[in-house]
Scaffold this active site. Sequence first.
Site, short mmCIF file in Angstrom:
data_model
loop_
_atom_site.label_atom_id
_atom_site.label_comp_id
_atom_site.label_asym_id
_atom_site.label_seq_id
_atom_site.Cartn_x
_atom_site.Cartn_y
_atom_site.Cartn_z
N HIS D 80 15.69 -47.67 10.45
CA HIS D 80 16.65 -48.46 11.34
C HIS D 80 17.91 -47.48 11.90
O HIS D 80 18.49 -47.57 11.11
CB HIS D 80 16.78 -49.37 11.38
CG HIS D 80 15.49 -50.45 11.39
ND1 HIS D 80 15.15 -51.02 12.21
CD2 HIS D 80 14.55 -51.02 10.67
CE1 HIS D 80 13.82 -52.16 12.17
NE2 HIS D 80 13.87 -51.61 10.97
N ARG D 81 17.50 -46.91 12.98
CA ARG D 81 17.88 -45.27 13.11
C ARG D 81 19.27 -45.56 14.40
O ARG D 81 20.44 -44.61 14.32
CB ARG D 81 17.57 -44.00 13.95
CG ARG D 81 16.50 -43.67 12.87
CD ARG D 81 15.43 -42.54 13.34
NE ARG D 81 14.50 -43.47 14.18
CZ ARG D 81 13.46 -42.84 14.31
NH1 ARG D 81 13.33 -41.54 14.29
NH2 ARG D 81 13.09 -43.91 15.17
N ARG D 91 25.90 -39.89 -6.97
CA ARG D 91 25.99 -38.90 -7.10
C ARG D 91 27.49 -39.27 -7.46
O ARG D 91 28.21 -38.44 -9.02
CB ARG D 91 25.96 -37.83 -6.50
CG ARG D 91 24.49 -37.80 -5.68
CD ARG D 91 24.70 -36.22 -4.14
NE ARG D 91 25.46 -35.01 -5.26
CZ ARG D 91 25.99 -34.60 -4.16
NH1 ARG D 91 25.50 -34.41 -2.99
NH2 ARG D 91 26.00 -33.38 -4.76
N ARG D 188 11.20 -57.23 11.10
CA ARG D 188 11.23 -57.82 9.78
C ARG D 188 11.76 -59.09 8.97
O ARG D 188 12.15 -59.22 7.95
CB ARG D 188 12.89 -56.75 9.56
CG ARG D 188 13.04 -55.25 9.44
CD ARG D 188 12.05 -54.41 8.79
NE ARG D 188 11.40 -53.34 9.04
CZ ARG D 188 10.92 -52.17 7.98
NH1 ARG D 188 10.32 -52.53 7.82
NH2 ARG D 188 11.13 -50.42 8.21
#
Lengths: 231, 231, 231, 231
Positions: D80-81, D91, D188
């Site tokens: 969902h942008r 990391r 969703r």
Amino acid sequence: MTEITFRSDMRVDYVQHTGSDEMVARAARVSTGSDLIENDKIKGLIRYLVRERHTSTLEHCTVTVRVEAPIFVAREWMRHRVQSFNEASARFSAMEPVFYVPDGNRPLVNAGSGAHPDLQHSDDDGQMWRGVNVAHQNVYWKAWAEYQWMRDAGIANEVARNVLPVGIYTQFYATANLNNWFKFLHLRDGNEGSPQYEIVEAANKVAGILEELYPVTYGVWAELNGRGGDD
Amino acid sequence: MTEITFRSDMRVDYVQHTGSDEMVARAARVSTGSDLIENDKIKGLIRYLVRERHTSTLEHCTVTVRVEAPIFVAREWMRHRVQSFNEASARFSAMEPVFYVPDGNRPLVNAGSGAHPDLQHSDDDGQMWRGVNVAHQNVYWKAWAEYQWMRDAGIANEVARNVLPVGIYTQFYATANLNNWFKFLHLRDGNEGSPQYEIVEAANKVAGILEELYPVTYGVWAELNGRGGDD
Amino acid sequence: MTEITFRSDMRVDYVQHTGSDEMVARAARVSTGSDLIENDKIKGLIRYLVRERHTSTLEHCTVTVRVEAPIFVAREWMRHRVQSFNEASARFSAMEPVFYVPDGNRPLVNAGSGAHPDLQHSDDDGQMWRGVNVAHQNVYWKAWAEYQWMRDAGIANEVARNVLPVGIYTQFYATANLNNWFKFLHLRDGNEGSPQYEIVEAANKVAGILEELYPVTYGVWAELNGRGGDD
Amino acid sequence: MTEITFRSDMRVDYVQHTGSDEMVARAARVSTGSDLIENDKIKGLIRYLVRERHTSTLEHCTVTVRVEAPIFVAREWMRHRVQSFNEASARFSAMEPVFYVPDGNRPLVNAGSGAHPDLQHSDDDGQMWRGVNVAHQNVYWKAWAEYQWMRDAGIANEVARNVLPVGIYTQFYATANLNNWFKFLHLRDGNEGSPQYEIVEAANKVAGILEELYPVTYGVWAELNGRGGDD
């Protein structure tokens, strides 16, 4: 006869916001809230985030403002696509007779080129300014009269408004997150490129609001981007 | 004296595109290109994708158009934020004297309410239309004269243009992907809500271009969304 | 028994594109197409556009690539929100047994800090590399065996896949415009910040594709952003 | 030996929000704040706005949540942008040994097809569930052991994490405006299409938060979109 109002200012009012300097730091840590970050470490962390372009941490702070500005400013503003807008409609309701005229501070002559405008005052500024004001008012009066005439004749708002100049004032809500407000300032606060005089005034009002809401983050951004910063 | 051009049409020219109906199907399969999809299966697959809102598969098809339309249409168009725009600048160069006037097909009277405009023709349409045209032309002539006067007096484009009405024509490039062109059509092609007459004309020209470029995908979308479809 | 494939490369294949260096120039001029821009002026115009951040002119050029990379690379890639993606589904179909293992070029030791990773080779690199490979393969074999066992037992793909490591390869289509591909390169091509080794390899393959498609625009961007430039 | 935690739940915690039902109404009116809207008119106005898709009025309300979910859920969520994310980095820091296992409520068998998954419980559910749990735990223990072994051997986090399964938990902040939260729910919350079981659980927790913050707007949206509504 309707009275017309002539204005020269750009108005930017704070409406609401969310987030804070602390929220920027918490977002970076994906904090649960119980793992408090000491106040004196927040600034260092934010400096690191802004410098290294971890800009997603700025996106949880959002600010809504209410703007009153001429259509030509609104058009430039709304080219910023990662903002949310609600503007007064010229179809669903009638426009108000409020029009923009340059005041004496507004430089009128382009001493640069088309591609690199460099607006300057001229020796002849006072006289130019009077001419420009008369020209503006002439058109505004005529446009407003015909707009009113058409509306009185039963013509729909959405047709009558065609004749209204881009100098007429409009109002809109604008919401953006802090990352995108900074991008807005990059292009519009007058420190880079050659944005138009009127939007520079509005952008600096936005900057003042951001500085008050997020003093650490704004200060770091300003400092790292040559805006004077947090001295 | 400068000649002024009056226009009533919205112009939308095809510039370039990428993708095809086959690309929509290939994207859905994340195809390597060697695993060809049989032609007679493409339509069924696309119908499934559009119906189930797997709209990401439509985003690899992009279309660029060049638009000539009045500023008031450009303003509505550019509220669509998932498009890319380049518009002729009124700062970097001078505007052209081309202005919009409604033609006889344009309904002038709002028989609905503010919130639900319902534009209709009136019994008195011919006379109204003449009045509207005179009102438009009166303002346009006055605005153009003052714009020219200011530019001749050495005033910068970006100041002189304040007086130009939103009915003046502008030009812009618009690029969007197929998913977002469909969203544009939903709001602007006149089949839903109450978009403004002039942008409906422009949106239908976009629809014609999409139908030619992606006949299967457009046909399925149109059919599933009550636009007549691919019969 | 199923064979497992171990790979170390990132694959980026050109699929389609639209636009060209000339299109960038035409978009800046909102060209009708008949007003040709002389070839020797295009480069100067593009340099001006890129330097002054008139980035909207780059948005009419779009490029689609097909990527094969481990999930951990896909996750970083898909944080770029102004791209369009279609990825092979681990719900609608079964995964393929293709897994990433570092090859000898991949530095394994972080000589920097958490916030500023600085990956280096170590004196002991060969032995480390063997250990890392065994560790990877141990988990991959175990994960793949249990995935297969669950699928054979009738468990749905979407449940069985929970056990698959982020080192498994996935495939996706990615479409973005040139402005956003440049933003991707800024963050991922290894010239700024500290992006992960594997995505740097993929980003440089994207850069190679852009350079071939838009040699002038890519060259100017690279030169202005310290990427070696267009010599 | 490190203890591993197995979880089956999706956690969604409220962090912050801005706006209110009243703000939706005020944005629609581009209100100055002094022109109060009577409480009993807000609901009618909001119903009109949602029904007519004037969705921009919903964009001034933003909500931030903190999510704990497996990577496979995070991957679907981050497609969902028009949301803003900050996720714990694998990391910059080490992962925590927290892994997802299905509980007894989670249907395990796909009674539908690949394209239309229809997850069901089976007669044999208890035994299947035990098998699935053993399979999950087997891989998780192996993966975590090798991850730890590599980290102890001095291998960087960003390499060691390759072996961790997508069932491992991650944490992230997600901020979106109300319009985009509604789009998230459309895809969703399990009322349309066939979203994955685990994200449906998370989406319904988001829905609960929205309902509490914006009872009128959520109620109208739910009612107009077949979600039970505001009874």
